[in-house]
Design an enzyme around this catalytic site. Structure first.
Site, PDB file in Angstrom:
ATOM      1  N   HIS A 128      28.391  20.386 -74.090  1.00 59.63           N
ATOM      2  CA  HIS A 128      29.754  20.126 -74.590  1.00 59.63           C
ATOM      3  C   HIS A 128      30.812  20.365 -73.516  1.00 59.63           C
ATOM      4  CE1 HIS A 128      28.440  19.691 -78.813  1.00 59.63           C
ATOM      5  NE2 HIS A 128      27.598  20.677 -78.534  1.00 59.63           N
ATOM      6  N   ASN A 139      28.739  18.763 -85.243  1.00 64.95           N
ATOM      7  CA  ASN A 139      28.650  17.505 -84.526  1.00 64.95           C
ATOM      8  C   ASN A 139      29.087  16.367 -85.443  1.00 64.95           C
ATOM      9  OD1 ASN A 139      27.556  18.381 -81.962  1.00 64.95           O
ATOM     10  ND2 ASN A 139      25.595  18.698 -82.983  1.00 64.95           N
TER      11      ASN A 139
END
Length: 359
Positions: free
Chosen positions: A75, A148
């Site tokens: 990320h 997510n």
């Protein structure tokens, strides 16, 4: 042509316009001392060696040499925004957390969207899951909900996570992204098929962060004021909606962009172990390891994913230091912190004053 550019491309122009006729700031060192000359280094004569007394130069270069902090392992490429969460439906029968205590209540929040596998400078357009993390600044401390844009994940066991991520990163010899590594891992782990099918649908290349779903990834345990517990997925996983209908809770309003990316996004740190009273861990393996509790749903309904209660805060302590929760964007500013954690690098609070240091 220049007037039709998007806001991001015109940021410098807009900044200058906002300043208007405001007088420019006087340049200073990091300690606030005014600088007389920022264009020329001090030397012994016009061709001579540099002088150690040129503290303007040493102040500038010493800080420049230390500008970078460790990048997120996953990320790393992301964007942030700020706003609030507003309760629109009563769920107090399920949860006693004050963030949900009455319809119309608003709680400030910070949100970060991201890709997963790429580095900080990678493209926004790659086929990759998108991260969807929210930080609620509640009066009972921060509540961090990480997730997510897909409702499932590639693995079911915490021990596989490092190997999975390594397969999505660069080849150790060529330093290139390697499809053979990716498919080698996926083909040897049949439980990854469901997520891979999502990844190679339109979910893998959403039309920007404004047009994608968000899922809380983990199963949590909600506890009401009477002590009754239920299990909860924040939007839905893949349980049949006929058996487990979605329950609306509230809405997210994002109304402010970051003023400074590094201060408010790069240093933003999410930790799923930050849970206010009324929100607790479940036996979800991806959330934690070896947590035991009573069963409420059949075992096969559990989401079996691994160890983020430990790995997320451990990552932040490495990237940002042990006092990362004192950084303004991470600080639980609506709650009073009272514990026995003292000192450490970059302690910038009052260090809890003259209170005793032991229990």
């Amino acid at each position: 042509m220049a007037d039709s550019r998007d806001d991001a491309s015109d940021q410098l122009k807009q900044w200058r316009s906002q300043r208007g006729s405001q007088n420019p700031d006087v340049l200073t060192t990091g300690a606030g001392n005014p600088i007389g000359d920022k264009l020329n280094i001090q030397t012994v004569g016009p061709r001579g060696p540099l002088l150690v007394q040129d503290v303007v130069f040493t102040d500038e270069m010493a800080h420049f040499d230390r500008e970078r902090i460790p990048e997120r392992v996953v990320h790393a490429k992301g964007a942030g925004a700020f706003g609030y969460f507003e309760v629109t439906h009563d769920i107090t029968q399920y949860c006693k957390a004050k963030v949900f205590e009455h319809i119309g209540k608003r709680t400030p929040l910070a949100i970060r969207f991201s890709t997963v596998a790429g580095e900080s400078g990678s493209a926004d357009t790659v086929r990759d899951p998108r991260g969807f993390a929210m930080k609620f600044y509640t009066e009972e401390g921060n509540w961090d909900l990480v997730g997510n844009n897909t409702p499932i994940f590639f693995i079911r066991d915490a021990l596989l996570f490092p190997s999975f991520i390594h397969s999505q990163k660069r080849n150790p010899q060529t330093h290139l992204r390697d499809p053979d590594m990716m498919w080698d891992f996926w083909s040897l782990r049949p439980e990854s098929l469901h997520q891979v099918s999502f990844l190679f649908s339109d979910r893998g290349i959403p039309d920007g962060y404004r047009h994608m779903n968000g899922y809380g990834s983990h199963t949590f345990k909600l506890v009401n004021a009477s002590g009754r517990a239920v299990y909860c997925k924040f939007h839905a996983k893949v349980w049949p909606h006929g058996d487990y209908p979605l329950i609306p809770v509230g809405k997210l309003v994002l109304n402010r962009n970051p003023v400074n990316y590094f201060a408010e996004v790069e240093q933003m740190a999410y930790d799923p172990s930050n849970m206010p009273p009324g929100i607790e861990p479940s036996p979800d393996k991806m959330l934690q390891v070896n947590y035991h509790t009573h069963e409420i749903l059949p075992k096969e309904r559990y989401v079996c994913f691994a160890g983020r209660l430990f790995s997320y805060p451990d990552t932040h302590r490495h990237r940002l230091g042990p006092n990362y929760l004192q950084i303004p964007v991470n600080c639980p500013f609506r709650a009073r912190v009272a514990n026995y954690q003292r000192d450490g690098p970059m302690c910038v609070s009052d260090n809890q004053g003259n209170h005793e240091k032991y229990l």
